[in-house]
Scaffold this active site. Structure first.
Site, short mmCIF file in Angstrom:
data_model
loop_
_atom_site.label_atom_id
_atom_site.label_comp_id
_atom_site.label_asym_id
_atom_site.label_seq_id
_atom_site.Cartn_x
_atom_site.Cartn_y
_atom_site.Cartn_z
N SER A 41 -10.99 0.07 2.93
CA SER A 41 -10.20 -0.08 4.16
C SER A 41 -9.79 1.29 4.65
O SER A 41 -9.12 2.03 3.92
CB SER A 41 -8.95 -0.90 3.90
OG SER A 41 -9.27 -2.18 3.44
N ARG A 78 0.81 -1.23 0.00
CA ARG A 78 0.00 0.00 0.00
C ARG A 78 0.85 1.28 0.00
O ARG A 78 0.45 2.31 0.56
CB ARG A 78 -0.93 0.04 1.22
CG ARG A 78 -2.10 -0.89 1.13
CD ARG A 78 -3.04 -0.48 -0.02
NE ARG A 78 -4.35 -1.11 0.13
CZ ARG A 78 -4.64 -2.34 -0.27
NH1 ARG A 78 -3.72 -3.08 -0.87
NH2 ARG A 78 -5.85 -2.82 -0.11
N GLU A 119 -5.24 4.56 5.95
CA GLU A 119 -4.84 4.17 4.59
C GLU A 119 -5.14 5.25 3.54
O GLU A 119 -4.27 5.56 2.73
CB GLU A 119 -5.51 2.83 4.24
CG GLU A 119 -4.81 2.07 3.14
CD GLU A 119 -5.30 2.46 1.78
OE1 GLU A 119 -4.55 2.30 0.82
OE2 GLU A 119 -6.43 2.95 1.67
#
Ligand code: EPU
Length: 339
Positions: free
Chosen positions: A239, A165, A335
């Site tokens: 998320s 990520r 995130e």
């Protein structure tokens, strides 16, 4: 090119929160990208490139610069080899439509990343990944406008600093590049097991034994629909936290108290712990804090149920981070990008 002023960014981001953009425009060609960036640079205006708005959180003060909506299109086969096909895709293309087109061509490589909201150009920024695939595995290069040097450049995958990520586009080179296209290399061979657990469970339950890109796409769409709220209907950004990455000594320590803690091995010898599990242990799953609901089917997702502002979201986020830190001595990280 039309430039609009004082545009509420909550109408352009799926969390539906936050303040206004001072200016907003759309770009349809690389030349327009360069023109907008040069003008903004000359006026010392910060630039933010917006794709689908499904991985961006906007603060209440808004953005005191120009938000540029990326509308660059394109889907061109660059080369065709016996075992693989290379395709160049405009950064403003809808990601899931791109996945669908490649699956229709019976190509493998991005089919497990079906039904992810957003644009193709946003995918490398957070190194999008799901169900065992990530964009770093298939991206060979991307074209971008370099704001710093006022030039168009081609970056190879190895230049992008991909990890879980993460990429240079949201760390060391944040705000430097405007991605104009991505080039992916996809495979003609059928996808091979082992598959991500949820996908394999779906195949077992439905007695599916012939594995095609379409079979994986169908499975992932069903799994996601059951676990993740549709951002077009229910405000959320997928998320909300990254999964936690911990050292082996931390895991050994935690195992004493939590023998059932789920983990995944990382290539660098560390361990990924599902943050959804950590949050679930704190008791927040399904609860609403400051108008933000912790999704009852996946505690990693925060839903904006009735939050009035970014301040509400931040209060909920900080309470959750604090509870996980108090219980596990792990600091979980947001995130989505924040502007
Ligand atoms: N889990 C719980 N409770 C929860 C949620 C998860 O215990 O409420 C545990 C379970 O052990 C489960 C494990 O977490 O087996 C993993 O859950 P899941 O497979 O649903 O994946 P995830 O870790 O929640 C990550 C990505 C998702 C991606 C899925 C599938 C991140 C931050 N998220 O989620 O990506 O779709 O894996 O690959 O890495 C996104 O980035 O927006 C996103 C949805």
């Amino acid at each position: 090119m039309d430039i609009h002023t004082n545009i509420p960014l909550k109408n352009y981001t799926t969390m539906r929160l936050g303040g206004n953009a001072r200016f907003m425009t759309e770009v349809h060609t690389p030349q327009e990208v360069a023109d907008v960036c040069r003008n903004a640079h000359a006026q010392s205006l910060p630039i933010f490139i917006l794709g689908g708005g499904s991985n961006v959180i906007v603060r209440d003060e808004g953005f005191a610069g120009i938000v540029v909506r990326n509308r660059l299109t394109g889907f061109d086969i660059v080369s065709e080899e016996p075992s693989q096909t290379t395709i160049k895709i405009g950064a403003g293309e809808n990601w899931d439509e791109v996945v669908k087109r490649t699956v229709d061509m019976n190509l493998s490589g991005i089919e497990a990343m079906s039904a992810i909201p957003g644009t193709a150009g946003a995918a490398p920024v957070q190194n999008v990944g799901a169900y065992g695939q990530e964009i770093a595995d298939t991206l060979i290069s991307l074209d971008a406008y370099d704001i710093q040097t006022d030039r168009f450049v081609t970056l190879q995958a190895s230049d992008c600093g991909f990890s879980y990520r993460q990429s240079i586009f949201r760390s060391t080179s944040a705000e430097r590049y405007v991605i104009t296209s991505i080039t992916l290399r996809l495979y003609k061979a059928a996808p091979q097991p082992p598959f991500y657990k949820d996908v394999q469970d779906y195949f077992d339950t439905n007695s599916i034994t012939i594995f095609t890109p379409q079979a994986i796409r169908d499975a992932v769409i069903i799994i996601r629909t059951n676990k993740l709220p549709d951002p077009a209907v229910t405000p959320n950004t997928g998320s909300f936290f990254r999964n936690a990455v911990i050292e082996d000594w931390q895991l050994a320590d935690l195992r004493k108290q939590y023998p059932d803690i789920p983990t995944y091995d990382m290539p660098d010898g560390r361990f990924k712990v599902p943050t959804g599990w950590l949050i679930e242990q704190t008791g927040f799953k399904g609860k609403t804090l400051h108008g933000m609901r912790v999704h009852d089917k996946n505690a990693l997702v925060l839903i904006n149920e009735s939050a009035q502002s970014y301040a509400d979201l931040a209060a909920a986020r900080n309470e959750i981070i604090g509870a996980v830190r108090d219980q596990f001595r792990i600091t979980i990280e947001q995130e989505p990008l924040e502007i």
